[in-house]
Each structure stands twice: as structure tokens, then as C-alpha cells.
Enzyme design. Structure first.
Site, mmCIF file in Angstrom:
data_model
loop_
_atom_site.group_PDB
_atom_site.id
_atom_site.type_symbol
_atom_site.label_atom_id
_atom_site.label_comp_id
_atom_site.label_asym_id
_atom_site.label_seq_id
_atom_site.Cartn_x
_atom_site.Cartn_y
_atom_site.Cartn_z
ATOM 1 N N HIS A 26 7.289 0.770 -2.664
ATOM 2 C CA HIS A 26 7.703 1.449 -1.437
ATOM 3 C C HIS A 26 6.543 2.210 -0.785
ATOM 4 O O HIS A 26 6.386 3.412 -1.023
ATOM 5 C CB HIS A 26 8.811 2.459 -1.754
ATOM 6 C CG HIS A 26 10.150 1.876 -1.988
ATOM 7 N ND1 HIS A 26 11.066 1.668 -0.973
ATOM 8 C CD2 HIS A 26 10.750 1.449 -3.119
ATOM 9 C CE1 HIS A 26 12.179 1.152 -1.473
ATOM 10 N NE2 HIS A 26 12.015 1.007 -2.775
ATOM 11 N N GLU B 156 6.377 3.303 2.228
ATOM 12 C CA GLU B 156 6.906 4.330 3.132
ATOM 13 C C GLU B 156 7.268 5.610 2.378
ATOM 14 O O GLU B 156 7.361 6.684 2.978
ATOM 15 C CB GLU B 156 8.126 3.793 3.903
ATOM 16 C CG GLU B 156 9.452 3.831 3.180
ATOM 17 C CD GLU B 156 9.595 2.797 2.069
ATOM 18 O OE1 GLU B 156 10.659 2.791 1.412
ATOM 19 O OE2 GLU B 156 8.665 1.998 1.846
ATOM 20 N N CYS C 265 11.074 -3.871 -1.175
ATOM 21 C CA CYS C 265 12.080 -3.733 -2.234
ATOM 22 C C CYS C 265 13.281 -4.652 -1.957
ATOM 23 O O CYS C 265 13.179 -5.856 -2.097
ATOM 24 C CB CYS C 265 12.484 -2.278 -2.399
ATOM 25 S SG CYS C 265 13.301 -1.951 -3.978
#
Length: 253
Positions: free
Chosen positions: A206, A208, A95
Site C-alpha cells: 500500500h 498510499e 492490494c
């Protein structure tokens, strides 16, 4: 043999460093969170590291442009970063970290740029990605459901041979720019670009934030349907997005 060391950058406005470090540690890395100011003062923290991760967030509030101020700071470490990559280490920008890598020109020789989402507003939703070629992080053809959360994710202008991840529908077919399958209007449905033989990845989504099954937007529904069918559904199990980190670990081990 000790686990490979990973460094996760943090600083003013970065807000995904803990999730990123936790994901790396879960798959076997020895991850350390380091502030940009400390790294600028002493870059030796990278000497024995094998993985460098630039997390998402809004570094310095993106007031001068997404990742602009952070990129200007990081230019003082250009030689250090170049050496780090030349040692066959891995780099991941997520990002805001993706925007940073593009500003630093760390993705090949082309000139990838990014602009405001085509819809003109912030996007926060789950999307599907497809790996368009092999890399240290994924295999060609991998389908990866993952969340996005950005206002400037429209990637454009680079060499399409560097595209590593693309937005696709639930059947794995390219979005062809269709919203919301492609959430930002990115050129060629580009969600991530790779360089240096697939060892450097810049991606807008994302992974994660979509690491465990309980992260999934449909986690409770999936668990209930599994229960009704007499099938076990492990909420603590790993999603396909987790393989981005696991594959990186396997590459370095």
C-alpha cells in the site's frame, strides 16, 4: 495546461479510496472518486481521465473470493478498460485492486494468480521493495519501504519478465522467500507485476498508506535521532513510496 484527471474506484468494502485520491491530488493530479455502480451506468467518466486507480480493501467482503464479485462486475467494462489502456493511460491496482487486475487478466498474456499467505494469516507490517525494471511508476533499482496489509498476497504462476517489484531486505537483497522479509511466500519474492510497457501496475503493498514521513513505522524514532544529531527531519516530507504517484504524474505531464 490542466492537471491530468485521475479516477479512483470505490464501492462496497473498498476502504482506501480517500487515501489514494489524496495521494494523487498531492502530486498534481485532479482525482475524482467514483462508485462502481455509477461507472457501470456511465463509463464516460473515463473519457478524459489519464489515470485509473483500483484501491485496496475487501470489496464485497471478499465473500466469494478476494475481488471476485467486483471482477465479475468489471467484466461489463472490459472493452472500456481495453480502450483506456490503448490510449497510453495509466492503471494502478493496490492490494484488493491488484487482485482485481489479476482476475481481469490485465497483466500481460500470462496467468498470474494469488493465494492465501504462506503463513496462513493476515499480514500487516512494513516491508522493503526493490524495482526490478523501469516503469511509469518507478525506476529499476529503486528501494521503496512500504506497508502491506493482506491475507491473500502470495502471487504465483505468471511470467517472471512481468515482475516489477520484489520483496528485499534492508540492504536491497532479495528475500529468497524468507519470512517476514517476504511476508506472504510469493513466488520469486513478487510484490508487484507490470504490463503494457510499464503503464499498468498491480501491487499488493500500500504506497498510499506510506506516503508521508509521519506514516512511517519509525517516524518518531527517526525524528528524535535527527533532533539529537542536529539534522532536520520533516514529518510532512514525502517517502520513497510517494514517488510511485509522483512518477506517474511526471509520465503523463
Amino acid at each position: 495546461m490542466s492537471n491530468p484527471r485521475a479516477v479512483v474506484l470505490t464501492g462496497a468494502g473498498i476502504n482506501c479510496e480517500r487515501e489514494s485520491a489524496a495521494a494523487l491530488n498531492h502530486v498534481g493530479f485532479d482525482a475524482t472518486i467514483i462508485h462502481i455502480v455509477d461507472l457501470l451506468q456511465d463509463s464516460s467518466a473515463l473519457d478524459d481521465a489519464r489515470f485509473l486507480l483500483f484501491p485496496g480493501g475487501f470489496s464485497y467482503g471478499d465473500h466469494a473470493g478476494a475481488a471476485f464479485v467486483l471482477a465479475e462486475q468489471m467484466r461489463r467494462l472490459e472493452d472500456v478498460l481495453k480502450t483506456f489502456v490503448e490510449k497510453k493511460n495509466l492503471v494502478l491496482g493496490i492490494c484488493n485492486g491488484c487482485q482485481l487486475l489479476l482476475r481481469l487478466g490485465m497483466i500481460g498474456e500470462s496467468k498470474w494468480g494469488f493465494r492465501e499467505n504462506a503463513g496462513g494469516h493476515y499480514e500487516c507490517r512494513w516491508v522493503n521493495l526493490k524495482a526490478s525494471q523501469d516503469s511509469a511508476f518507478f525506476k529499476k533499482g529503486d528501494i521503496i519501504p512500504v506497508p502491506v496489509a493482506h491475507g491473500e498476497g502470495h502471487l504465483f504462476g505468471g511470467d517472471h519478465a512481468e515482475i516489477g517489484l520484489q520483496y528485499v531486505d534492508e540492504n536491497g537483497e532479495l528475500a529468497a522467500g524468507a519470512y517476514p522479509i517476504n511476508p506472504n511466500g510469493a513466488e520469486a519474492d513478487t510484490a508487484g507485476v507490470i504490463a503494457h510497457d510499464g503503464r499498468v501496475l498491480a501491487m499488493m503493498p500500500h504506497p498510499e498508506r506510506g506516503f508521508f514521513n509521519w506514516h512511517r513505522a519509525d517516524a518518531m524514532k527517526a525524528a528524535e535521532l535527527a533532533k539529537r544529531s542536529g539534522v532536520e527531519f520533516d514529518l510532512d516530507g514525502l517517502t520513497p513510496a510517494a514517488q510511485i504517484f509522483a512518477n506517474a504524474y511526471k509520465t503523463l505531464k
